[in-house]
Design a protein around this motif. Structure first.
Motif, mmCIF file in Angstrom:
data_model
loop_
_atom_site.group_PDB
_atom_site.id
_atom_site.type_symbol
_atom_site.label_atom_id
_atom_site.label_comp_id
_atom_site.label_asym_id
_atom_site.label_seq_id
_atom_site.Cartn_x
_atom_site.Cartn_y
_atom_site.Cartn_z
ATOM 1 N N PRO A 81 0.906 -1.238 -0.107
ATOM 2 C CA PRO A 81 -0.139 -0.008 0.090
ATOM 3 C C PRO A 81 0.785 1.257 -0.012
ATOM 4 O O PRO A 81 0.573 2.164 -0.695
ATOM 5 C CB PRO A 81 -1.166 -0.001 1.254
ATOM 6 N N PRO A 82 2.039 1.497 0.753
ATOM 7 C CA PRO A 82 2.501 2.636 0.738
ATOM 8 C C PRO A 82 3.368 2.922 -0.606
ATOM 9 O O PRO A 82 3.468 4.176 -0.994
ATOM 10 C CB PRO A 82 3.716 2.514 1.763
ATOM 11 N N CYS A 83 3.540 1.836 -1.264
ATOM 12 C CA CYS A 83 4.330 2.256 -2.777
ATOM 13 C C CYS A 83 3.193 2.627 -3.730
ATOM 14 O O CYS A 83 3.705 2.761 -4.721
ATOM 15 C CB CYS A 83 5.016 0.873 -2.928
ATOM 16 N N VAL A 84 1.934 2.338 -3.614
ATOM 17 C CA VAL A 84 1.020 2.493 -4.690
ATOM 18 C C VAL A 84 1.178 4.101 -5.219
ATOM 19 O O VAL A 84 1.261 4.152 -6.461
ATOM 20 C CB VAL A 84 -0.346 2.136 -4.265
ATOM 21 N N PRO A 85 0.882 4.915 -4.344
ATOM 22 C CA PRO A 85 1.203 6.471 -4.609
ATOM 23 C C PRO A 85 2.430 6.795 -5.270
ATOM 24 O O PRO A 85 2.478 7.582 -6.319
ATOM 25 C CB PRO A 85 1.088 7.232 -3.365
ATOM 26 N N VAL A 86 3.400 6.089 -4.944
ATOM 27 C CA VAL A 86 4.851 6.433 -5.622
ATOM 28 C C VAL A 86 4.955 5.817 -6.865
ATOM 29 O O VAL A 86 5.362 6.530 -7.813
ATOM 30 C CB VAL A 86 5.972 5.550 -4.460
ATOM 31 N N SER A 87 4.383 4.576 -6.820
ATOM 32 C CA SER A 87 4.319 4.233 -8.499
ATOM 33 C C SER A 87 3.469 4.822 -9.474
ATOM 34 O O SER A 87 4.050 5.033 -10.322
ATOM 35 C CB SER A 87 3.852 2.545 -8.408
ATOM 36 N N LEU A 88 2.272 5.234 -8.813
ATOM 37 C CA LEU A 88 1.582 5.875 -9.578
ATOM 38 C C LEU A 88 1.908 7.318 -10.338
ATOM 39 O O LEU A 88 1.564 7.848 -11.127
ATOM 40 C CB LEU A 88 0.322 6.188 -9.076
#
Length: 161
Positions: A68-75
């Motif tokens: 979950p914490p990496c989703v915004p980073v990836s997007l």
């Protein structure tokens, strides 16, 4: 999922070993930490306008999961996700390995060496495999899939901090 070559990130390349490790162990494709949570595992898939609607009970993916914490980073940072705008965030209750894809090799006429005959061929674990295939990607079937709004995920992350 990217590959780092000589200290330079190559966004259009897939590291087969890291892809397999992330798929087998359900590790985040960004940070390589466990991505599986009690409520499921997050995956990104593409849904283009010209394609038939996504059937949530028939998703087969080679995209490793995300924590979950990496989703915004990836997007925010992945050039393909920013440019394409057709990414769908999914939460799967279970991911089951179902096959591989890669290059199929055949013996040449003299039978003294192997030559590539087809590239990016999928081979299911349930069907006969191609002899001479060098697998490059592992696929999983996603079970118990729901679509997740990335904005609601951000709100969940703030409330659990």
């Amino acid at each position: 999922m990217t590959r780092v070559e000589g200290g330079r990130v190559e966004f259009d390349c897939l590291d087969p070993l890291r892809q397999r490790e992330c798929m087998e162990r359900l590790l985040c494709q960004v940070c390589a930490q466990p991505a599986e949570r009690a409520d499921g595992t997050l995956f990104i898939e593409w849904q283009h306008a010209e394609e038939p609607p996504m059937r949530l009970n028939r998703i087969r993916t080679d995209m490793p999961p995300l924590c979950p914490p990496c989703v915004p980073v990836s997007l925010r940072h992945c050039p393909f996700l920013r440019r394409d705008q057709s990414a769908v965030l999914l939460r799967a209750r279970k991911a089951v390995p179902c096959g591989v894809s890669g290059t199929v090799y055949q013996a040449d006429l003299k039978r003294d060496r192997w030559v590539p005959s087809e590239d990016d061929v999928y081979s299911s674990y349930n069907a006969p495999r191609f002899p001479g295939m060098l697998a490059a990607r592992l696929y999983s079937k996603l079970r118990g899939v729901t679509v997740v709004d990335p904005d609601s995920l951000a709100a969940e992350l703030v409330s659990t901090s």
